[in-house]
Design a protein around this motif. Structure first.
Motif, short mmCIF file in Angstrom:
data_model
loop_
_atom_site.label_atom_id
_atom_site.label_comp_id
_atom_site.label_asym_id
_atom_site.label_seq_id
_atom_site.Cartn_x
_atom_site.Cartn_y
_atom_site.Cartn_z
N VAL A 17 19.65 29.22 68.54
CA VAL A 17 19.43 29.17 69.99
C VAL A 17 18.73 30.45 70.45
CG1 VAL A 17 20.54 28.99 72.25
CG2 VAL A 17 21.40 27.64 70.32
N PRO A 21 14.86 29.25 71.62
CA PRO A 21 15.55 28.62 72.76
C PRO A 21 14.84 27.40 73.34
CG PRO A 21 14.57 30.71 73.41
CD PRO A 21 14.41 30.59 71.92
N ARG A 25 19.57 24.32 71.79
CA ARG A 25 20.39 24.66 72.95
C ARG A 25 21.80 24.13 72.72
NH1 ARG A 25 16.69 21.55 73.22
NH2 ARG A 25 16.87 19.33 73.52
#
Length: 75
Positions: A17, A21, A25
């Protein structure tokens, strides 16, 4: 590019993540969501995420590569 995350191996450390990103997520506390076919322009980001995974749960492949087959003898 095709992306596969082995959710049985994933321990929700979240390194993916942080590394990518736009592709990975969290949904809720620990449920990982990801784009299984991210844009090819994100390849470097996704490669960093795969390398950062402490349990090596992320696999990358080409969009035209078939899914690996498991024979009965391999189970």
């Amino acid at each position: 590019m095709r992306l596969v995350v082995d959710l049985n191996l994933c321990q929700s450390y979240g390194q993916c993540v942080y590394a990518a990103p736009t592709v990975f997520r969290f949904h809720g506390e620990e449920s990982l969501e990801y784009d299984y076919a991210p844009d090819a322009g994100l390849r470097r980001e996704v490669e960093r995420a795969a390398a950062a995974c402490p349990v090596q749960a992320i696999t990358l492949g080409g969009a035209t590569e078939p899914a690996p087959r498991v024979s009965g003898a391999d189970r």
